[in-house]
Design a protein around this motif. Structure first.
Motif, PDB file in Angstrom:
ATOM      1  N   ALA A 292       9.093  11.923   3.492  1.00 54.56           N
ATOM      2  CA  ALA A 292       9.181  13.806   3.405  1.00 54.56           C
ATOM      3  C   ALA A 292      10.492  14.026   4.463  1.00 54.56           C
ATOM      4  O   ALA A 292      10.518  13.257   5.306  1.00 54.56           O
ATOM      5  CB  ALA A 292       8.191  14.452   3.994  1.00 54.56           C
ATOM      6  N   GLN A 293      10.897  14.426   3.669  1.00 56.82           N
ATOM      7  CA  GLN A 293      11.641  15.333   4.305  1.00 56.82           C
ATOM      8  C   GLN A 293      12.054  16.664   3.540  1.00 56.82           C
ATOM      9  O   GLN A 293      11.256  17.757   3.226  1.00 56.82           O
ATOM     10  CB  GLN A 293      13.475  14.940   4.113  1.00 56.82           C
ATOM     11  CG  GLN A 293      13.491  15.044   2.381  1.00 56.82           C
ATOM     12  CD  GLN A 293      15.166  14.787   2.513  1.00 56.82           C
ATOM     13  OE1 GLN A 293      16.067  14.061   3.106  1.00 56.82           O
ATOM     14  NE2 GLN A 293      15.809  15.032   0.926  1.00 56.82           N
ATOM     15  N   VAL A 294      12.844  17.378   5.185  1.00 53.64           N
ATOM     16  CA  VAL A 294      13.063  19.440   5.127  1.00 53.64           C
ATOM     17  C   VAL A 294      14.259  19.367   4.942  1.00 53.64           C
ATOM     18  O   VAL A 294      15.228  18.992   5.513  1.00 53.64           O
ATOM     19  CB  VAL A 294      12.343  19.933   6.788  1.00 53.64           C
ATOM     20  CG1 VAL A 294      11.365  19.197   6.825  1.00 53.64           C
ATOM     21  CG2 VAL A 294      12.810  19.250   7.253  1.00 53.64           C
ATOM     22  N   ILE A 295      14.585  20.557   4.357  1.00 55.23           N
ATOM     23  CA  ILE A 295      15.511  21.192   4.117  1.00 55.23           C
ATOM     24  C   ILE A 295      15.809  23.067   5.000  1.00 55.23           C
ATOM     25  O   ILE A 295      14.740  23.196   5.622  1.00 55.23           O
ATOM     26  CB  ILE A 295      16.236  22.018   3.105  1.00 55.23           C
ATOM     27  CG1 ILE A 295      15.917  20.762   1.490  1.00 55.23           C
ATOM     28  CG2 ILE A 295      17.408  22.277   2.266  1.00 55.23           C
ATOM     29  CD1 ILE A 295      16.112  21.401   0.686  1.00 55.23           C
ATOM     30  N   VAL A 296      17.152  22.875   5.945  1.00 55.04           N
ATOM     31  CA  VAL A 296      17.398  23.809   6.777  1.00 55.04           C
ATOM     32  C   VAL A 296      18.041  24.975   5.835  1.00 55.04           C
ATOM     33  O   VAL A 296      19.344  24.286   5.974  1.00 55.04           O
ATOM     34  CB  VAL A 296      17.428  23.729   8.397  1.00 55.04           C
ATOM     35  CG1 VAL A 296      17.896  24.663   8.878  1.00 55.04           C
ATOM     36  CG2 VAL A 296      16.661  22.756   8.830  1.00 55.04           C
ATOM     37  N   GLY A 297      17.933  26.130   5.961  1.00 50.00           N
ATOM     38  CA  GLY A 297      18.761  27.535   5.894  1.00 50.00           C
ATOM     39  C   GLY A 297      19.656  27.747   6.518  1.00 50.00           C
ATOM     40  O   GLY A 297      19.530  27.383   7.928  1.00 50.00           O
ATOM     41  N   ASP A 298      20.358  28.955   6.656  1.00 50.42           N
ATOM     42  CA  ASP A 298      21.426  29.461   7.674  1.00 50.42           C
ATOM     43  C   ASP A 298      20.626  30.530   8.112  1.00 50.42           C
ATOM     44  O   ASP A 298      19.517  30.961   7.605  1.00 50.42           O
ATOM     45  CB  ASP A 298      22.498  29.848   6.370  1.00 50.42           C
ATOM     46  CG  ASP A 298      23.666  29.613   6.004  1.00 50.42           C
ATOM     47  OD1 ASP A 298      24.459  28.345   7.130  1.00 50.42           O
ATOM     48  OD2 ASP A 298      23.388  28.634   5.079  1.00 50.42           O
ATOM     49  N   ALA A 320      18.506  31.796   1.796  1.00 52.59           N
ATOM     50  CA  ALA A 320      19.238  31.154   1.849  1.00 52.59           C
ATOM     51  C   ALA A 320      18.572  29.851   1.326  1.00 52.59           C
ATOM     52  O   ALA A 320      19.214  29.509   1.273  1.00 52.59           O
ATOM     53  CB  ALA A 320      19.394  31.615   3.501  1.00 52.59           C
ATOM     54  N   VAL A 321      17.958  29.548   2.202  1.00 53.33           N
ATOM     55  CA  VAL A 321      16.969  27.980   2.113  1.00 53.33           C
ATOM     56  C   VAL A 321      16.258  27.430   0.951  1.00 53.33           C
ATOM     57  O   VAL A 321      16.877  27.048   0.195  1.00 53.33           O
ATOM     58  CB  VAL A 321      16.312  27.303   3.301  1.00 53.33           C
ATOM     59  CG1 VAL A 321      14.829  28.208   2.365  1.00 53.33           C
ATOM     60  CG2 VAL A 321      15.699  26.365   3.296  1.00 53.33           C
ATOM     61  N   GLU A 322      16.084  28.812  -0.222  1.00 50.67           N
ATOM     62  CA  GLU A 322      16.046  28.210  -1.690  1.00 50.67           C
ATOM     63  C   GLU A 322      17.301  28.288  -2.170  1.00 50.67           C
ATOM     64  O   GLU A 322      17.285  27.348  -2.929  1.00 50.67           O
ATOM     65  CB  GLU A 322      14.991  29.504  -1.840  1.00 50.67           C
ATOM     66  CG  GLU A 322      13.383  29.358  -1.340  1.00 50.67           C
ATOM     67  CD  GLU A 322      12.476  30.572  -2.552  1.00 50.67           C
ATOM     68  OE1 GLU A 322      13.468  31.402  -2.788  1.00 50.67           O
ATOM     69  OE2 GLU A 322      11.667  30.406  -1.681  1.00 50.67           O
ATOM     70  N   LEU A 323      18.394  28.758  -1.973  1.00 54.32           N
ATOM     71  CA  LEU A 323      19.409  28.645  -2.708  1.00 54.32           C
ATOM     72  C   LEU A 323      20.320  27.449  -2.505  1.00 54.32           C
ATOM     73  O   LEU A 323      20.579  26.789  -3.335  1.00 54.32           O
ATOM     74  CB  LEU A 323      20.412  29.805  -2.005  1.00 54.32           C
ATOM     75  CG  LEU A 323      21.795  29.886  -3.101  1.00 54.32           C
ATOM     76  CD1 LEU A 323      21.504  30.418  -4.504  1.00 54.32           C
ATOM     77  CD2 LEU A 323      22.787  30.823  -2.529  1.00 54.32           C
ATOM     78  N   ARG A 324      19.967  26.794  -1.163  1.00 56.36           N
ATOM     79  CA  ARG A 324      20.658  25.630  -0.707  1.00 56.36           C
ATOM     80  C   ARG A 324      19.756  24.681  -1.330  1.00 56.36           C
ATOM     81  O   ARG A 324      20.476  23.495  -1.856  1.00 56.36           O
ATOM     82  CB  ARG A 324      20.225  25.503   1.164  1.00 56.36           C
ATOM     83  CG  ARG A 324      21.498  24.772   1.664  1.00 56.36           C
ATOM     84  CD  ARG A 324      21.440  23.872   3.141  1.00 56.36           C
ATOM     85  NE  ARG A 324      22.164  23.217   2.966  1.00 56.36           N
ATOM     86  CZ  ARG A 324      21.307  22.232   4.015  1.00 56.36           C
ATOM     87  NH1 ARG A 324      20.132  22.179   3.963  1.00 56.36           N
ATOM     88  NH2 ARG A 324      22.472  20.503   4.046  1.00 56.36           N
TER      89      ARG A 324
END
Length: 373
Positions: A292-298, A320-324
């Motif tokens: 698994a991995q995570v995404i970081v927003g601004d 912001a994170v969903e857009l990224r």
């Protein structure tokens, strides 16, 4: 006759259960100021709450131990001799039957340091003196709703037979991540943000962290494995922010929020890389059979002059994170389209990417709160 008895028995059970759910809220108020205690007793009794008072943390713990029936809610002052309200809050949370009970800090201490310490200790809400009785009634009503919801959940759980296979919770449910310091439940986190907004803390920022491809992971994993994964993500976030003391909360849909007083020193890519390294380590320790991995927003500034404005800023961090994640999906899909016989030319794909970049640039220019500050 048996059918009639069965109906009467079922009706009686429902009425009995409804009666239990609507019982008066049993409140323990703790303050070393006897005038405040008498004021609270008079006001809350008028609001039809069952109020008991204690003038110290030690006496409060004795009352809790000797109570014939558990208290439903607590009102604690912070500034008390010997055992202050924050220490008392921690002690109450150690008692199994009070781990979910609403605890409201009713105090003159409005400094951010005390707000942070109170919520990390387990406070549900925070009301500053001098308080407005209508506001206090509203906060107590909210606490009463939490108690009623818990009673309903306990009643439903008691009716389930043991050994039943655990049901998968909905992806959008903001489940509680227990046992990790600085991780707040959804309700407590919202109350924390609203309390911060009253302090006009303009140098506070939030960043959203999202489990990549959360819907697929939720569908693929067992409830225990998915909840364990969320626990690992929360542990990774708090482990990397020990020095800064960031407050973390799970919001559902695989999304976490992290609040820091001050700017995030690392950029988005560095934080994302560090979180994924730590998450991988947690998964390896548990011998997890999945990746698994995570995404970081601004990061987004929470500066606002209103409670609603602060909560809107929190929502912008999630957006912001969903857009990224959406942009990353598009970027990952482009090579596959080319390999499978693209329906667009390479130049058209480049135009599409530039269009995305322009949209993001315009969005961040129009919404300063979406930029790193």
């Amino acid at each position: 006759m048996n059918a009639e008895n069965s109906i009467d028995s079922s009706t009686q059970e429902k009425l009995s259960r409804r009666s239990r759910l609507q019982e008066e809220l049993r409140v323990l108020a703790v303050d070393d100021d006897h005038n405040i205690l008498q004021l609270l007793k008079t006001a809350l009794s008028a609001f039809h709450f069952n109020i008991t008072i204690a003038d110290s943390g030690a006496n409060a713990l004795k009352m809790i131990e000797k109570a014939d029936k558990p208290f439903d809610c607590f009102l604690l002052d912070i500034q008390m001799p010997a055992m202050n309200g924050i220490m008392l809050c921690k002690e109450i949370r150690k008692i199994a039957e009070y781990k979910q009970s609403p605890i409201l800090m009713l105090t003159a201490m409005s400094d951010r340091e005390y707000v942070d310490l109170a919520f990390v200790a387990g406070a549900t809400d925070y009301v500053t003196k001098p308080f407005d009785f209508l506001e206090l009634r509203s906060r107590m009503s909210a606490a009463q709703r939490l108690v009623q919801e818990r009673r309903i959940a306990e009643a439903n759980g008691a009716r389930k037979s043991t050994g039943v296979k655990r049901q998968k919770f909905p992806l959008d449910e903001a489940i509680a991540i227990e046992g990790i310091e600085r991780v707040l439940r959804n309700t407590e986190f919202d109350n924390y943000i609203m309390q911060l907004s009253q302090g006009r803390l303009f140098n506070t920022h939030a960043v959203a962290v999202k489990l990549a491809d959360a819907a697929r992971m939720h569908k693929r994993l067992t409830p225990e494995n998915f909840e364990g994964l969320l626990h690992d993500i929360a542990s990774s976030m708090t482990g990397l922010t020990k020095k800064t003391g960031d407050i973390v909360s799970y919001r559902g849909d695989g999304v976490f929020l992290m609040v820091r007083h001050g700017r995030f020193g690392t950029d988005q890519a560095e934080l994302e890389m560090a979180l994924n390294r730590t998450l991988l380590s947690h998964l390896s320790e548990r011998n997890a059979e999945f990746e698994a991995q995570v995404i970081v927003g601004d990061s987004v500034s929470l500066r606002s002059l209103s409670k609603s404005g602060s909560l809107m800023s929190v929502n912008r961090a999630i957006e912001a994170v969903e857009l990224r994640e959406e942009v990353m999906r598009e970027q990952q899909a482009a090579p596959r389209r080319l390999l499978n016989g693209p329906t667009v030319t390479a130049e058209q794909e480049m135009v599409r990417k530039k269009a995305y970049q322009n949209v993001l640039r315009d969005l961040f220019r129009d919404e300063p709160s979406l930029r790193n500050e």
